[in-house]
Design an enzyme around this catalytic site. Sequence first.
Site, mmCIF file in Angstrom:
data_model
loop_
_atom_site.group_PDB
_atom_site.id
_atom_site.type_symbol
_atom_site.label_atom_id
_atom_site.label_comp_id
_atom_site.label_asym_id
_atom_site.label_seq_id
_atom_site.Cartn_x
_atom_site.Cartn_y
_atom_site.Cartn_z
ATOM 1 N N ASP A 73 0.830 -1.202 0.000
ATOM 2 C CA ASP A 73 0.000 0.000 0.000
ATOM 3 C C ASP A 73 0.870 1.260 0.000
ATOM 4 O O ASP A 73 1.948 1.251 -0.593
ATOM 5 C CB ASP A 73 -0.961 -0.037 1.200
ATOM 6 N N ASP A 82 -2.135 2.970 17.401
ATOM 7 C CA ASP A 82 -2.755 1.666 17.180
ATOM 8 C C ASP A 82 -2.160 0.900 16.000
ATOM 9 O O ASP A 82 -2.582 -0.220 15.738
ATOM 10 C CB ASP A 82 -4.262 1.843 16.931
ATOM 11 N N THR A 95 9.694 4.821 -6.091
ATOM 12 C CA THR A 95 10.799 5.768 -6.276
ATOM 13 C C THR A 95 10.720 6.928 -5.287
ATOM 14 O O THR A 95 11.462 7.904 -5.419
ATOM 15 C CB THR A 95 10.770 6.325 -7.713
ATOM 16 N N HIS A 105 -3.731 6.085 3.177
ATOM 17 C CA HIS A 105 -4.468 4.884 2.778
ATOM 18 C C HIS A 105 -3.896 3.638 3.445
ATOM 19 O O HIS A 105 -4.634 2.808 4.001
ATOM 20 C CB HIS A 105 -4.421 4.757 1.247
ATOM 21 N N ASN A 119 -5.645 -2.916 23.874
ATOM 22 C CA ASN A 119 -4.729 -1.975 24.516
ATOM 23 C C ASN A 119 -5.470 -0.800 25.146
ATOM 24 O O ASN A 119 -4.866 0.209 25.504
ATOM 25 C CB ASN A 119 -3.686 -1.469 23.510
ATOM 26 N N ALA A 210 -8.123 -8.111 -9.665
ATOM 27 C CA ALA A 210 -9.149 -8.872 -8.958
ATOM 28 C C ALA A 210 -9.735 -10.012 -9.784
ATOM 29 O O ALA A 210 -10.152 -11.035 -9.235
ATOM 30 C CB ALA A 210 -10.264 -7.940 -8.499
ATOM 31 N N TYR A 212 -8.266 -12.003 -11.815
ATOM 32 C CA TYR A 212 -7.403 -13.175 -11.975
ATOM 33 C C TYR A 212 -7.852 -14.280 -11.021
ATOM 34 O O TYR A 212 -8.386 -14.016 -9.932
ATOM 35 C CB TYR A 212 -5.951 -12.827 -11.676
ATOM 36 N N ASP A 238 -14.889 -12.977 -5.544
ATOM 37 C CA ASP A 238 -14.998 -14.144 -4.676
ATOM 38 C C ASP A 238 -15.866 -13.922 -3.451
ATOM 39 O O ASP A 238 -16.814 -14.667 -3.201
ATOM 40 C CB ASP A 238 -13.594 -14.596 -4.234
ATOM 41 N N SER A 263 -11.132 -1.187 -0.907
ATOM 42 C CA SER A 263 -9.799 -1.147 -0.287
ATOM 43 C C SER A 263 -9.850 -1.532 1.176
ATOM 44 O O SER A 263 -8.875 -2.075 1.724
ATOM 45 C CB SER A 263 -9.205 0.260 -0.394
#
Length: 326
Positions: A73, A82, A95, A105, A119, A210, A212, A238, A263
């Site tokens: 990501d 967290d 790069t 993100h 926690n 996705a 594939y 799926d 995402s």
Amino acid sequence: VELVPYSEVACDSSEGACTMPNDLRSDQYYIDNTGATGGTPGDDPDVPNAWTVTGGSYYNGQKWQGVEIAILDTGWPQNHPDVTSKVTRHQNETTTADDRDHYGHGTAVISIAAAATNNGQGMAGTCWQCQIWSFKVFDDTGHGQPTWATQGVYDAANQGAKVINFSGTFSAAYSPFYDAVNYAATQTGTGAITIVAAGNSSTSNPVYPAAYDNLISVAAVDHNANLASFSNYGYWVDLAAGGVQDVAANLSTGGYSTFDGTSFAAPVVSGIAGLDWTIDQSRNGVFNDLEQYSNTNSYPQLSGKTNYGYVNAKCGVSHIARANCN
């Protein structure tokens, strides 16, 4: 590659099973839907019942350690209460100047998969004890190259990741990425499973990577288990998981916000895959758990939208047949 120490989350037994954490928010419907967000109680992947079986750690022959989830990501945050402690390995495939997250993100995705849990603050992660390996494959504006993501899959597999999460899409099919997925499936002794976002174009036309095979693609649903208006769908998708108004870590504030998108549905499934891995300890076993122990019976609204319905953590780790999974 930089390695940092990993502090295992304390659960209730040496075998790694956990009870309800003290930081699971009532609005984290994508883990446990109580109806607090206005949705339907129980329309969820039943993660808390999976936690009573496993928290996401396994015995490596010498000690207990968290299942390794590679997040491909925008990088990792240096100072989120967290998230930062859960990142034990980080690497830059781009790069850009460094491997840190300057976009936000990746921080959100990591937190949904495996935020620091129990926690007393913030939020719970889907996989309590999983550790995160961050591979930066998007630049600091959130854009990337298929070559970066492809290299991230190879590097994650070669270093021993058990689960690989890619919350992105390409503008067209890119076969080298598919080659990397197939390579990962046979590596690290037991293989690594790749989980990707289905995309946010409201289309049933195949979107890559996705579409594939040999990976798990994830659509987004809301707190009533209805397909999100933006989510892609179809025979090539799926599973579904919560991806509308998902509570996740906010990089810029150091706090928490809500996010929409496939995402954020994908790391829910990746966290569940981490839980599954502790039971099967093989890529093929986890792949089968996610598909064959999903919850299809209670969600007819997902028929024709995904192949296997709403992901179910409890049924996967307990190997409860789909016909009895609810």
